[in-house]
Design an enzyme around this catalytic site. Sequence first.
Site, PDB file in Angstrom:
ATOM      1  N   ARG A 123       0.837  -1.209   0.000  1.00  0.00           N
ATOM      2  CA  ARG A 123       0.000   0.000   0.000  1.00  0.00           C
ATOM      3  C   ARG A 123       0.872   1.259   0.000  1.00  0.00           C
ATOM      4  O   ARG A 123       1.888   1.349   0.676  1.00  0.00           O
ATOM      5  CB  ARG A 123      -0.916   0.014   1.220  1.00  0.00           C
ATOM      6  CG  ARG A 123      -1.696   1.325   1.313  1.00  0.00           C
ATOM      7  CD  ARG A 123      -2.865   1.246   2.221  1.00  0.00           C
ATOM      8  NE  ARG A 123      -2.524   0.937   3.592  1.00  0.00           N
ATOM      9  CZ  ARG A 123      -3.423   0.754   4.555  1.00  0.00           C
ATOM     10  NH1 ARG A 123      -4.713   0.852   4.267  1.00  0.00           N
ATOM     11  NH2 ARG A 123      -3.053   0.482   5.771  1.00  0.00           N
ATOM     12  N   ARG A 156       2.540   4.156   4.813  1.00  0.00           N
ATOM     13  CA  ARG A 156       1.976   4.520   6.115  1.00  0.00           C
ATOM     14  C   ARG A 156       2.864   3.941   7.211  1.00  0.00           C
ATOM     15  O   ARG A 156       3.313   2.807   7.085  1.00  0.00           O
ATOM     16  CB  ARG A 156       0.546   3.948   6.209  1.00  0.00           C
ATOM     17  CG  ARG A 156      -0.470   4.971   6.637  1.00  0.00           C
ATOM     18  CD  ARG A 156      -1.860   4.453   6.431  1.00  0.00           C
ATOM     19  NE  ARG A 156      -2.280   3.567   7.514  1.00  0.00           N
ATOM     20  CZ  ARG A 156      -3.517   3.091   7.646  1.00  0.00           C
ATOM     21  NH1 ARG A 156      -4.448   3.419   6.780  1.00  0.00           N
ATOM     22  NH2 ARG A 156      -3.824   2.294   8.649  1.00  0.00           N
TER      23      ARG A 156
HETATM   24  P1  AP5 Z   1      -7.619  -0.593   2.260  1.00  0.00           P
HETATM   25  O1  AP5 Z   1      -8.905  -0.383   1.551  1.00  0.00           O
HETATM   26  O2  AP5 Z   1      -6.761   0.569   2.561  1.00  0.00           O
HETATM   27  O3  AP5 Z   1      -7.871  -1.498   3.544  1.00  0.00           O
HETATM   28  P2  AP5 Z   1      -8.509  -1.115   4.949  1.00  0.00           P
HETATM   29  O4  AP5 Z   1      -9.281  -2.303   5.400  1.00  0.00           O
HETATM   30  O5  AP5 Z   1      -9.218   0.185   4.881  1.00  0.00           O
HETATM   31  O6  AP5 Z   1      -7.162  -1.017   5.766  1.00  0.00           O
HETATM   32  P3  AP5 Z   1      -6.648  -0.011   6.863  1.00  0.00           P
HETATM   33  O7  AP5 Z   1      -5.203  -0.404   7.057  1.00  0.00           O
HETATM   34  O8  AP5 Z   1      -6.881   1.412   6.519  1.00  0.00           O
HETATM   35  O9  AP5 Z   1      -7.490  -0.440   8.022  1.00  0.00           O
HETATM   36  P4  AP5 Z   1      -7.122  -0.493   9.468  1.00  0.00           P
HETATM   37  O10 AP5 Z   1      -8.369  -1.023   9.986  1.00  0.00           O
HETATM   38  O11 AP5 Z   1      -5.922  -1.198   9.935  1.00  0.00           O
HETATM   39  O12 AP5 Z   1      -6.640   0.990   9.730  1.00  0.00           O
HETATM   40  P5  AP5 Z   1      -7.422   2.260  10.225  1.00  0.00           P
HETATM   41  O13 AP5 Z   1      -6.974   3.363   9.382  1.00  0.00           O
HETATM   42  O14 AP5 Z   1      -8.872   1.997  10.398  1.00  0.00           O
HETATM   43  O15 AP5 Z   1      -6.760  -1.652   1.383  1.00  0.00           O
HETATM   44  C1  AP5 Z   1      -5.434  -2.010   1.759  1.00  0.00           C
HETATM   45  C2  AP5 Z   1      -4.565  -2.150   0.495  1.00  0.00           C
HETATM   46  O16 AP5 Z   1      -5.037  -3.258  -0.279  1.00  0.00           O
HETATM   47  C3  AP5 Z   1      -4.615  -0.931  -0.443  1.00  0.00           C
HETATM   48  O17 AP5 Z   1      -3.341  -0.748  -0.999  1.00  0.00           O
HETATM   49  C4  AP5 Z   1      -5.644  -1.330  -1.523  1.00  0.00           C
HETATM   50  O18 AP5 Z   1      -5.374  -0.709  -2.767  1.00  0.00           O
HETATM   51  C5  AP5 Z   1      -5.462  -2.846  -1.588  1.00  0.00           C
HETATM   52  N1  AP5 Z   1      -6.702  -3.578  -1.859  1.00  0.00           N
HETATM   53  C6  AP5 Z   1      -7.943  -3.334  -1.366  1.00  0.00           C
HETATM   54  N2  AP5 Z   1      -8.827  -4.234  -1.811  1.00  0.00           N
HETATM   55  C7  AP5 Z   1      -8.111  -5.097  -2.617  1.00  0.00           C
HETATM   56  C8  AP5 Z   1      -8.467  -6.262  -3.379  1.00  0.00           C
HETATM   57  N3  AP5 Z   1      -9.717  -6.742  -3.402  1.00  0.00           N
HETATM   58  N4  AP5 Z   1      -7.477  -6.888  -4.068  1.00  0.00           N
HETATM   59  C9  AP5 Z   1      -6.209  -6.414  -4.044  1.00  0.00           C
HETATM   60  N5  AP5 Z   1      -5.823  -5.313  -3.342  1.00  0.00           N
HETATM   61  C10 AP5 Z   1      -6.773  -4.669  -2.646  1.00  0.00           C
HETATM   62  O19 AP5 Z   1      -6.810   2.403  11.707  1.00  0.00           O
HETATM   63  C11 AP5 Z   1      -5.465   2.747  11.933  1.00  0.00           C
HETATM   64  C12 AP5 Z   1      -5.179   2.717  13.414  1.00  0.00           C
HETATM   65  O20 AP5 Z   1      -6.026   3.670  14.090  1.00  0.00           O
HETATM   66  C13 AP5 Z   1      -5.478   1.385  14.112  1.00  0.00           C
HETATM   67  O21 AP5 Z   1      -4.398   0.479  14.017  1.00  0.00           O
HETATM   68  C14 AP5 Z   1      -5.718   1.850  15.559  1.00  0.00           C
HETATM   69  O22 AP5 Z   1      -4.519   2.143  16.215  1.00  0.00           O
HETATM   70  C15 AP5 Z   1      -6.470   3.165  15.352  1.00  0.00           C
HETATM   71  N6  AP5 Z   1      -7.942   2.966  15.296  1.00  0.00           N
HETATM   72  C16 AP5 Z   1      -8.763   3.240  14.251  1.00  0.00           C
HETATM   73  N7  AP5 Z   1     -10.032   2.932  14.551  1.00  0.00           N
HETATM   74  C17 AP5 Z   1     -10.022   2.456  15.815  1.00  0.00           C
HETATM   75  C18 AP5 Z   1     -11.030   1.949  16.671  1.00  0.00           C
HETATM   76  N8  AP5 Z   1     -12.324   1.886  16.307  1.00  0.00           N
HETATM   77  N9  AP5 Z   1     -10.647   1.527  17.905  1.00  0.00           N
HETATM   78  C19 AP5 Z   1      -9.366   1.597  18.325  1.00  0.00           C
HETATM   79  N10 AP5 Z   1      -8.363   2.054  17.557  1.00  0.00           N
HETATM   80  C20 AP5 Z   1      -8.686   2.476  16.302  1.00  0.00           C
END
Ligand code: AP5
Length: 212
Positions: A123, A156
């Site tokens: 990513r 990231r």
């Molecule tokens: P992408 O769509 O970016 O995946 P995602 O599920 O949105 O992944 P994130 O890493 O953003 O989710 P996350 O839940 O870890 O992080 P968040 O930002 O919420 O896809 C990933 C990659 O794959 C991309 O390059 C895309 O192009 C590719 N891709 C997508 N679909 C594909 C397919 N079908 N085939 C091939 N490639 C594909 O959270 C970050 C941090 O914030 C957490 O670790 C935590 O510390 C904190 N946080 C956020 N929310 C909370 C909460 N509710 N509670 C506690 N802590 C929290």
Amino acid sequence: MKLILLGAPGAGKGTQAEFIEKKYDIPSLSTGNILREAVKNGTPVGLKAKAYMDAGGLVPDDVIIGVIKERMQAPDAQKGFILDGVPRTLAQAEALESMGVDIDLVLDIEVSDENIIERLSGRRVCEKCGASYHTVFKPSQKPEVCDRCGGRLIIRKDDEPETIKARLAAYHEQTEPLIDFYKQRGKLVEIEGSYSVEKTTERIFQALEALR
Ligand code: AP5
């Protein structure tokens, strides 16, 4: 329409949220994006969240519940929304219920840990507008340059290999129990997410059309 996108880090929640937003004209409320913005701006929430995010752990529930409660009150969220990345613990799911948030459907995007590692290691995100790419599956037209705004593409901080492992462990331990929580409430739809972006979107739209 009030939806939850559940799934491991990198399962494609953000990618799919963009398609749902466009088709159904409802905003995606991503706690990850809100927290990254808060860290960038050095707000009190950002200062509390940064260390947890850098280590790949979950930010404490009280911080998240405050953040999402405020975001759900914004005018654009009154006609419905997609919760992307929240709830992530039973305490957060229970807090949503006690706030009276009536969820229509929980889409659980299922992808193996092996695929997750491949997706997160490739990513790239735009440091200016946050647009997301993948070196193999969704490359930008010019290497390292955002198609949307011309900004620089970066890795990231929490997509480093050791942090990915910690995020996956947090997912299995603290978030996976939500699958049963929403199954028991008859709200869960499992979406096979290991196929292409387009195929996954197709399955999601089928599930959403069944709601109408
Ligand atoms: P992408 O769509 O970016 O995946 P995602 O599920 O949105 O992944 P994130 O890493 O953003 O989710 P996350 O839940 O870890 O992080 P968040 O930002 O919420 O896809 C990933 C990659 O794959 C991309 O390059 C895309 O192009 C590719 N891709 C997508 N679909 C594909 C397919 N079908 N085939 C091939 N490639 C594909 O959270 C970050 C941090 O914030 C957490 O670790 C935590 O510390 C904190 N946080 C956020 N929310 C909370 C909460 N509710 N509670 C506690 N802590 C929290």
